[in-house]
Design a protein around this motif. Structure first.
Motif, PDB file in Angstrom:
ATOM      1  N   CYS A  90       7.476   1.840   8.116  1.00  0.00           N
ATOM      2  CA  CYS A  90       8.739   1.631   8.826  1.00  0.00           C
ATOM      3  C   CYS A  90       8.737   0.230   9.420  1.00  0.00           C
ATOM      4  O   CYS A  90       7.845  -0.121  10.207  1.00  0.00           O
ATOM      5  CB  CYS A  90       8.931   2.668   9.923  1.00  0.00           C
ATOM      6  N   LEU A  91       9.735  -0.568   9.051  1.00  0.00           N
ATOM      7  CA  LEU A  91       9.897  -1.922   9.568  1.00  0.00           C
ATOM      8  C   LEU A  91      11.168  -1.954  10.407  1.00  0.00           C
ATOM      9  O   LEU A  91      12.268  -1.709   9.897  1.00  0.00           O
ATOM     10  CB  LEU A  91       9.984  -2.923   8.412  1.00  0.00           C
ATOM     11  N   ALA A  92      11.024  -2.223  11.702  1.00  0.00           N
ATOM     12  CA  ALA A  92      12.164  -2.228  12.617  1.00  0.00           C
ATOM     13  C   ALA A  92      12.639  -3.649  12.861  1.00  0.00           C
ATOM     14  O   ALA A  92      11.827  -4.570  13.036  1.00  0.00           O
ATOM     15  CB  ALA A  92      11.767  -1.583  13.945  1.00  0.00           C
ATOM     16  N   VAL A  93      13.949  -3.821  12.887  1.00  0.00           N
ATOM     17  CA  VAL A  93      14.550  -5.099  13.243  1.00  0.00           C
ATOM     18  C   VAL A  93      15.254  -4.915  14.581  1.00  0.00           C
ATOM     19  O   VAL A  93      16.140  -4.069  14.716  1.00  0.00           O
ATOM     20  CB  VAL A  93      15.560  -5.560  12.168  1.00  0.00           C
ATOM     21  N   SER A 106       0.828  -1.210   0.000  1.00  0.00           N
ATOM     22  CA  SER A 106       0.000   0.000   0.000  1.00  0.00           C
ATOM     23  C   SER A 106       0.862   1.260   0.000  1.00  0.00           C
ATOM     24  O   SER A 106       0.574   2.226  -0.717  1.00  0.00           O
ATOM     25  CB  SER A 106      -0.918   0.000   1.226  1.00  0.00           C
ATOM     26  N   ALA A 107       1.922   1.250   0.803  1.00  0.00           N
ATOM     27  CA  ALA A 107       2.809   2.413   0.838  1.00  0.00           C
ATOM     28  C   ALA A 107       3.463   2.638  -0.519  1.00  0.00           C
ATOM     29  O   ALA A 107       3.516   3.774  -1.026  1.00  0.00           O
ATOM     30  CB  ALA A 107       3.876   2.219   1.918  1.00  0.00           C
ATOM     31  N   LEU A 108       3.954   1.575  -1.123  1.00  0.00           N
ATOM     32  CA  LEU A 108       4.628   1.710  -2.420  1.00  0.00           C
ATOM     33  C   LEU A 108       3.662   2.156  -3.506  1.00  0.00           C
ATOM     34  O   LEU A 108       4.005   2.989  -4.359  1.00  0.00           O
ATOM     35  CB  LEU A 108       5.296   0.390  -2.796  1.00  0.00           C
ATOM     36  N   ASP A 109       2.437   1.625  -3.492  1.00  0.00           N
ATOM     37  CA  ASP A 109       1.440   2.030  -4.487  1.00  0.00           C
ATOM     38  C   ASP A 109       1.099   3.517  -4.364  1.00  0.00           C
ATOM     39  O   ASP A 109       0.752   4.164  -5.356  1.00  0.00           O
ATOM     40  CB  ASP A 109       0.167   1.196  -4.327  1.00  0.00           C
ATOM     41  N   PRO A 115       7.796   5.909   0.864  1.00  0.00           N
ATOM     42  CA  PRO A 115       8.959   5.049   1.100  1.00  0.00           C
ATOM     43  C   PRO A 115       8.680   3.941   2.107  1.00  0.00           C
ATOM     44  O   PRO A 115       7.840   4.066   3.001  1.00  0.00           O
ATOM     45  CB  PRO A 115      10.011   6.025   1.658  1.00  0.00           C
ATOM     46  N   VAL A 116       9.432   2.870   1.942  1.00  0.00           N
ATOM     47  CA  VAL A 116       9.472   1.772   2.912  1.00  0.00           C
ATOM     48  C   VAL A 116      10.871   1.776   3.515  1.00  0.00           C
ATOM     49  O   VAL A 116      11.868   1.629   2.802  1.00  0.00           O
ATOM     50  CB  VAL A 116       9.178   0.415   2.242  1.00  0.00           C
ATOM     51  N   THR A 117      10.948   1.983   4.822  1.00  0.00           N
ATOM     52  CA  THR A 117      12.223   2.125   5.512  1.00  0.00           C
ATOM     53  C   THR A 117      12.394   0.973   6.492  1.00  0.00           C
ATOM     54  O   THR A 117      11.499   0.704   7.304  1.00  0.00           O
ATOM     55  CB  THR A 117      12.288   3.455   6.280  1.00  0.00           C
ATOM     56  N   VAL A 118      13.538   0.293   6.415  1.00  0.00           N
ATOM     57  CA  VAL A 118      13.851  -0.800   7.340  1.00  0.00           C
ATOM     58  C   VAL A 118      14.998  -0.325   8.223  1.00  0.00           C
ATOM     59  O   VAL A 118      16.029   0.125   7.713  1.00  0.00           O
ATOM     60  CB  VAL A 118      14.233  -2.093   6.589  1.00  0.00           C
ATOM     61  N   VAL A 119      14.818  -0.415   9.538  1.00  0.00           N
ATOM     62  CA  VAL A 119      15.788   0.175  10.465  1.00  0.00           C
ATOM     63  C   VAL A 119      16.280  -0.857  11.476  1.00  0.00           C
ATOM     64  O   VAL A 119      15.617  -1.854  11.753  1.00  0.00           O
ATOM     65  CB  VAL A 119      15.180   1.382  11.217  1.00  0.00           C
ATOM     66  N   ALA A 148      13.343   1.864  -5.762  1.00  0.00           N
ATOM     67  CA  ALA A 148      14.079   2.987  -5.185  1.00  0.00           C
ATOM     68  C   ALA A 148      13.430   3.515  -3.906  1.00  0.00           C
ATOM     69  O   ALA A 148      14.067   4.248  -3.142  1.00  0.00           O
ATOM     70  CB  ALA A 148      14.204   4.118  -6.205  1.00  0.00           C
ATOM     71  N   LEU A 149      12.167   3.143  -3.666  1.00  0.00           N
ATOM     72  CA  LEU A 149      11.477   3.599  -2.463  1.00  0.00           C
ATOM     73  C   LEU A 149      11.788   2.733  -1.245  1.00  0.00           C
ATOM     74  O   LEU A 149      11.398   3.074  -0.125  1.00  0.00           O
ATOM     75  CB  LEU A 149       9.964   3.594  -2.693  1.00  0.00           C
TER      76      LEU A 149
END
Length: 388
Positions: free
Chosen positions: A111-114, A55-58, A62-66, A92-93
């Protein structure tokens, strides 16, 4: 020693052993069994995370992994797997960022946190900042009650806790969780649990080749670790593991960066480990550039070792790695996505080499040196305050 241990060793620390086998060794051996429960999870949380990413990409967001430390390296792997699964116009997003930087400059979207242990403050702050910026949030963690999970809206819980502070299970758990998410985002991502299990088992069973490499590198002043693309993720994790587990100074560089001034600060007392496992595109060109880096290092006397796929092993002349090489066969891409295979093969090999370096240097990797008072003080100086 007993008196010293009694004064500081609490249940918050890993088990303190006086000799091998270290806890890290048991954690490495446990990793193949992670593949089935994580990749075959089929949980609604995995599906919900994938849906939020799509949904975010559409929406062009951006999709951010931290993450931090090993979890940051896992975040880079997860971001790469997600980027490979989505449409080219969206790649690129998708990016990985250090958690503290993301907290200072949050982005909307997802935002996806590890965070394996789930209590890293910088990662918690990154999730909170992302939510304040309008992003949906999720966490990959072993601790559903930790501060990172509490800050996130969706929580994907990994099954095994890493009992050593020289993290191994934490890294592969994040990679496998990222692959499970990626598989729902793109039909081209194949992640069969049995293939991942067998690859991890093979990649962690290279002690016989790792031990002589460790003996050759154990006395090096600084160990450089270098790779390109996904192999740079592996090189960064390798450098961290050697620093934590073998207590040896390291630096991780992108392959090309080695040739642009870095070697001026090194000499024959140092060593170089090349990582060349990824063979998805332009393998021959990568092999040629890795050979150039090996020759440049050899010209100033650095012993060179390598972590390689069997394809890169065939392409890189054997005389360029006099300190030895670890070679892992990658499975057929119809059984396991090549990107995931690259990361898992690198993980198993780098962890096994680190353990052998710890043996060669006589170190206990499990407490990352916090059995020594100055290093406990250093940790406290960085971790005890919440004023930031």
């Amino acid at each position: 020693m007993a008196d010293a241990v009694a004064s500081w060793h609490t249940n918050e620390f890993p088990e303190l052993r006086s000799a091998p086998p270290w806890v890290m060794q048991e954690m490495i051996a446990a990793q193949p069994e992670l593949a089935a429960p994580i990749l075959a999870d089929g949980s609604p949380t995995v599906a919900a995370i994938a849906e939020d990413i799509a949904s975010a990409l559409d929406a062009g967001r951006p999709v951010t992994v931290v993450g931090c430390g090993t979890s940051e390296h896992g975040a880079h792997g997860v971001a790469a797997l997600i980027a490979a699964a989505v449409a080219l116009k969206h790649r690129a997003l998708v990016r990985a960022r250090p958690a503290f930087t993301a907290a200072l400059d949050p982005a909307p979207g997802f935002c996806l946190a590890v965070s394996h242990d789930g209590g890293t403050r910088a990662t918690e702050l990154a999730v909170a900042a992302a939510r304040d910026a309008g992003a949906r949030t999720a966490a990959i963690t072993h601790d559903p009650a930790g501060s990172v999970a509490t800050a996130a809206e969706l929580v994907l819980v990994t099954p095994n806790h890493d009992e050593s502070w020289c993290h191994t299970v934490a890294y592969t758990s994040a990679l496998l969780a990222g692959a499970a998410i990626a598989a729902l985002l793109g039909g081209s991502i194949v992640a069969r649990p049995a293939a991942a299990h067998d690859l991890l088992r093979a990649a962690t069973a290279v002690e016989a080749d790792a031990a002589p490499i460790a003996e050759r590198l154990a006395d090096r002043r600084v160990v450089l670790c270098a790779g390109a693309g996904l192999d740079h993720v592996t090189a960064r994790e390798l450098a961290l593991k050697i620093a934590e587990g073998a207590r040896q100074p390291t630096i991780a560089l992108e392959l090309e960066t080695v040739l642009h001034g870095q070697l001026a600060g090194h000499e024959a007392a140092d060593g170089l480990i090349l990582v060349a496992v990824d063979d998805r595109a332009d393998r021959d060109r990568l092999a040629r550039r890795a050979a150039h880096v090996a020759r440049a290092a050899a010209a100033i006397g650095l012993p060179v070792a390598a972590l390689l796929s069997s394809e890169h092993d065939a392409a890189l002349p054997s005389e360029l790695t006099p300190a030895g090489r670890l070679v892992v066969d990658l499975p057929d891409p119809t059984d396991l996505d090549r990107g995931l295979a690259t990361l898992l093969a690198g993980a198993g090999a780098l962890q096994t080499l680190t353990l052998q370096l710890a043996h060669a240097r006589g170190t206990n990797p499990d407490l990352i040196r916090r059995e020594q008072a100055p290093y406990r003080a250093a940790a406290a100086a960085g971790e005890s305050s919440s004023d930031w």
